[in-house]
Design an enzyme around this catalytic site. Structure first.
Site, mmCIF file in Angstrom:
data_model
loop_
_atom_site.group_PDB
_atom_site.id
_atom_site.type_symbol
_atom_site.label_atom_id
_atom_site.label_comp_id
_atom_site.label_asym_id
_atom_site.label_seq_id
_atom_site.Cartn_x
_atom_site.Cartn_y
_atom_site.Cartn_z
ATOM 1 N N LYS A 56 0.843 -1.206 0.000
ATOM 2 C CA LYS A 56 0.000 0.000 0.000
ATOM 3 C C LYS A 56 0.872 1.249 0.000
ATOM 4 C CE LYS A 56 -3.770 -2.556 2.083
ATOM 5 N NZ LYS A 56 -4.337 -3.123 3.311
ATOM 6 N N GLN A 100 -4.314 -1.967 9.740
ATOM 7 C CA GLN A 100 -4.235 -3.272 9.069
ATOM 8 C C GLN A 100 -4.882 -4.353 9.944
ATOM 9 O OE1 GLN A 100 -3.095 -3.832 5.851
ATOM 10 N NE2 GLN A 100 -3.913 -5.897 6.166
ATOM 11 N N ASP A 123 -11.301 3.000 4.709
ATOM 12 C CA ASP A 123 -11.602 1.590 4.449
ATOM 13 C C ASP A 123 -12.960 1.176 5.019
ATOM 14 O OD1 ASP A 123 -11.114 -0.878 3.284
ATOM 15 O OD2 ASP A 123 -9.850 -1.616 4.902
#
Ligand code: NAP
Length: 282
Positions: A56, A100, A123
């Site tokens: 990323k 994450q 996200d």
């Protein structure tokens, strides 16, 4: 149907299209003195998670998006993680925050996700972001579900009226993609580990989304002839949740692993970061 007639859904091509559109937007932001910035948080030393975070960060760099990497030890407490997230919430140079998943067992992941400010929740992991997605008006739906929808849109594969079977109900993947398919007028069945006779249900699907976390889980004879298969799985050794060769035999279109859903997920994350910078960048 021969292999030659199969549509291989090329995630790299879809991702390239998304990133190409971002270049001009990033240049316009630069004229305003704004560099989009994604902060990634990695807790503990899980090698797969470290790889995802690195990928990323590299993708940001290639496009001129800055990235901040916060790395915390596995011994981090929930309170310490939340404090790190709040610091990023308060940092005006940061536009998106990605924690994450998964975090080490001792941490309350839900509490940590909830600490992310909604305007930086690129996200879609907060309950508010999730709910907005379910209602169909999220600024930033979860990236992998959004990537699956982007692939279907790119290849103009019809969704309305089709029966979509989603295997998996996680809050970051199975549930939000089920909501997105429903909002796009599919008839949706969401399956999970307690689903009885999964194979029979998958055999009814026009669209199959595999989000299970088990290598080669979806079998070729579960796939109705002509169905579209989207494999969100990413298991060690670059193996998806679908038995690719076997499922391809019946599918009309299928995502490979790698180079399917994965690159589109990353491109979507970059897009959401640019969206956030345009909206809240100053
Ligand atoms: P997860 O949180 O572990 O969820 C897995 C889901 O699969 C759960 O809902 C579980 O059901 C269901 N399941 C497990 N065994 C099953 C079985 N035998 N039959 C039917 N359903 C079963 O995983 P996740 O985070 O959603 O990720 C799923 C996959 O996507 C993984 O391979 C992951 O690596 C991949 N992934 C890829 C990307 C990408 O960018 N491509 C991003 C995120 C995740 P229960 O709810 O009943 O436990």
């Amino acid at each position: 149907m021969s292999h030659a007639e199969k549509l291989i859904l090329d995630g790299n091509a879809v991702a390239a299209g998304i990133k190409e559109q971002l270049e001009a937007r990033i240049a316009r932001l630069a004229e305003r003195g704004i560099t989009p910035c994604l902060a990634t948080i990695l807790v503990g030393g899980d090698p797969s998670s470290a790889t995802y975070v690195r990928m990323k960060g590299n993708a940001c760099k290639r496009l001129g998006i800055s990235s901040i990497r916060v790395e915390l030890p596995a011994s981090t407490t929930t309170e310490e993680l939340i404090a790190a997230i709040r610091k990023l919430n308060d940092d005006k140079s940061v536009h998106g925050i990605l924690l994450q998943h998964p975090v080490p067992h001792g941490i309350d992941e839900r509490a940590a996700f909830e600490a992310i400010a909604i305007e930086k929740d690129v996200d879609g992991v907060t309950t508010l972001g999730f709910a907005q997605n379910a209602f169909g008006f999220a600024d930033y739906p979860s990236c992998t579900p959004a990537a699956i929808m982007a692939i279907l849109a790119h290849y103009k594969l019809p969704i309305r009226g089709r029966h979509a079977v989603v295997i998996g109900r996680s809050p970051i993947l199975g549930k939000p993609v089920s909501a997105m398919l429903l909002n796009a007028d599919a008839t949706v069945t969401t399956c999970h580990s307690r689903t009885e006779d999964l194979a029979s249900i998958v055999r009814l699907a026009d669209i199959v989304v595999a989000a299970v976390g088990k290598p080669k889980f979806v079998q070729g004879d579960w796939i109705k002839p002509g169905a579209v298969v989207l494999d969100a799985g990413y298991n060690p050794g670059n193996v998806g949740d679908v038995d690719y060769e076997a499922c391809m035999a019946n599918a009309s279109a299928i995502t490979p692993v790698p180079a399917g859903v994965g690159p589109v997920t990353i491109a979507t994350l970059l897009k959401h970061t640019v969206d956030a910078a345009e909206k809240f960048g100053g």
